[in-house]
Write an enzyme that holds these catalytic residues in place. Structure first.
Site, PDB file in Angstrom:
ATOM      1  N   ALA A   1       0.852  -1.200   0.000  1.00 33.36           N
ATOM      2  CA  ALA A   1       0.000   0.000   0.000  1.00 33.36           C
ATOM      3  C   ALA A   1       0.881   1.240   0.000  1.00 33.36           C
ATOM      4  O   ALA A   1       2.094   1.149  -0.206  1.00 33.36           O
ATOM      5  CB  ALA A   1      -0.914  -0.013   1.208  1.00 33.36           C
ATOM      6  N   ASN A   2       0.290   2.413   0.184  1.00 27.09           N
ATOM      7  CA  ASN A   2       1.065   3.657   0.290  1.00 27.09           C
ATOM      8  C   ASN A   2       0.420   4.569   1.317  1.00 27.09           C
ATOM      9  O   ASN A   2      -0.611   4.230   1.913  1.00 27.09           O
ATOM     10  CB  ASN A   2       1.180   4.326  -1.087  1.00 27.09           C
ATOM     11  CG  ASN A   2      -0.182   4.658  -1.659  1.00 27.09           C
ATOM     12  OD1 ASN A   2      -0.902   5.489  -1.126  1.00 27.09           O
ATOM     13  ND2 ASN A   2      -0.557   3.980  -2.739  1.00 27.09           N
ATOM     14  N   ARG A   3       1.004   5.761   1.511  1.00 22.89           N
ATOM     15  CA  ARG A   3       0.588   6.620   2.623  1.00 22.89           C
ATOM     16  C   ARG A   3      -0.588   7.543   2.306  1.00 22.89           C
ATOM     17  O   ARG A   3      -0.903   8.428   3.090  1.00 22.89           O
ATOM     18  CB  ARG A   3       1.766   7.485   3.076  1.00 22.89           C
ATOM     19  CG  ARG A   3       2.880   6.690   3.673  1.00 22.89           C
ATOM     20  CD  ARG A   3       3.923   7.610   4.296  1.00 22.89           C
ATOM     21  NE  ARG A   3       5.127   6.861   4.599  1.00 22.89           N
ATOM     22  CZ  ARG A   3       5.246   6.065   5.665  1.00 22.89           C
ATOM     23  NH1 ARG A   3       4.259   5.950   6.513  1.00 22.89           N
ATOM     24  NH2 ARG A   3       6.372   5.412   5.862  1.00 22.89           N
TER      25      ARG A   3
END
Ligand code: C5P
Length: 392
Positions: free
Chosen positions: A204-206
């Site tokens: 995933a990412n932020r």
């Protein structure tokens, strides 16, 4: 304001007398007004005053025979609900959905826009509990007028004064403001995507979804019918928007294509570029003495580029370019490559991802505009106005 139905909730504050002047203004403007008086409000103004000025019976008791189903009818009646003055107590009941009196129950049951004008002692306004409640309500689309700063009843001074009736009327008029995107369909993607490695783990990412969600809300506020396709986020759904939740880039693309046609699409999601080539059906096992498993990646579909070539391409297609260097050059290249009309380029080397402020450049085929560093809601409002102009 002619013909508008306004439900006014008067809660407990010395400033409740200003609600009477506000009712007179509303009626002079041709609005129909009904009032709910809370227990605290009734300590400061009388039921008789409100009844005389609204020309309608005043609602007070959730359990009164005429209110027992009436609270739902009352919640459906207005074009807007105005809470003025709004005490710290009613803000807390609203924020936490406590249907403990008629006012809070109607606020929970209504789908009408809500305008709140707080009035309380500055210490109560500044208390972290009140500030957290206000932030929660704003995130859900409740509009605030004030409080103003100035001398208070307790010989104190600070933020907490109820705004004057004419300012409240102006705020209400803005709530009913122009709806230049009425009849338009807007598609917005937001948040990260989660790409499964196995049933438990994912890449995933932020991205928090804050910018995309704010854009969806801003487009809805200008009257658009908005479909928001969101990856997994921890923020509330924007008001007045139809939300579809997805996990992966592939699901996001399918949901976008199913939502077409749209007049405008804003791809604000931070879609994962790659996914694990094989997502194990069982949890990957860690075996003593064995090296970590290699993760082979496969390329995800590019949703923005797919929409750019689609038979049902939206008339206005807008992407984001989150860059950490050569922001404008990379964004201009992306505009060409992905076949979109505008790109909002932002430098994410700082605290943009997950933060509340954003600084963007609007890149069109005509040129580059630098926007100031603004709260994400204001970036969204500006973009929504630009979209309305472009589609006009
Ligand atoms: O190529 P890059 O990820 O920097 O492009 C960013 C823009 O493209 C954003 O608007 C993003 O929503 C969109 N995008 C997409 N699908 C992808 C990757 C990016 O729609 N797989």
């Amino acid at each position: 304001m002619t013909g508008r139905r306004i439900l006014l909730i008067v809660s407990g504050s010395v400033a409740a007398y200003k609600a009477l002047a506000f009712i007179r203004l509303l009626r002079a403007e041709g609005a129909e007004v009904q009032a709910i008086l809370t227990e605290g409000g009734a300590r400061f103004v009388t039921r008789e005053s409100l009844a005389a000025l609204t020309g309608q019976p005043v609602h007070q008791d959730l359990w009164a025979a005429e209110e027992s189903i009436g609270h739902i009818r009352l919640a459906r009646w207005p074009d807007a609900v105005v809470v003025a003055p709004a005490s710290a107590g009613i803000l807390a009941r609203m924020a936490h959905g406590l249907a403990s009196d008629l006012a809070a129950t109607v606020l929970l049951a209504t789908r009408a826009p809500v305008l709140v004008a707080p009035a309380m002692n500055p210490a109560m306004w500044e208390h972290p509990a009140t500030q957290a409640n206000v932030a929660l309500l704003k995130a859900r689309g409740v509009v605030f007028a004030g409080p103003a700063e100035g001398p208070m009843a307790e010989a104190e001074s600070g933020p907490g004064r109820l705004v004057e009736p004419d300012e409240l009327l102006a705020a209400l008029a803005r709530l009913f403001g122009p709806r230049p995107l009425a009849g338009r369909h807007a598609l917005v993607t937001s948040g990260p995507t989660h790409e499964a490695l196995d049933p438990i783990r994912y890449i995933a990412n932020r991205s928090s979804g804050r910018q995309g969600h704010a854009i969806a809300a801003a487009l809805a506020a200008l009257g658009a019918r908005v479909t928001l396709i969101s990856g997994p986020v921890a923020i509330p759904d924007p008001p007045g928007v139809s939300v579809q939740r997805v996990q992966t880039a592939a699901e996001m693309l399918a949901a976008c294509e199913a939502a077409l046609p749209a007049d405008v699409a804003v791809c604000a999601a931070a879609v994962a570029d790659w996914r694990p080539a094989q997502a194990g059906a069982q949890k990957l096992k860690k075996r003593p003495g064995e090296p970590p498993p290699p993760i082979a990646l496969a390329l995800n579909p590019d949703i923005l580029a797919t929409l750019g070539q689609h038979a049902l391409r939206p008339r206005l297609l807008i992407g984001f370019a989150a860059e950490t260097e050569q922001v404008i050059a990379h964004a201009q290249e992306k505009l060409q490559r992905k076949g979109c009309d505008w790109i909002l380029a932002n430098d994410v080397s700082g605290d943009v991802m997950g933060g509340s402020l954003n600084q963007v450049h609007l890149i069109t085929r005509e040129g580059v505009e630098e926007w100031p560093r603004l709260p994400k809601e204001e970036v969204a409002a500006r973009l929504a106005r630009r979209i309305a102009e472009a589609l006009a």
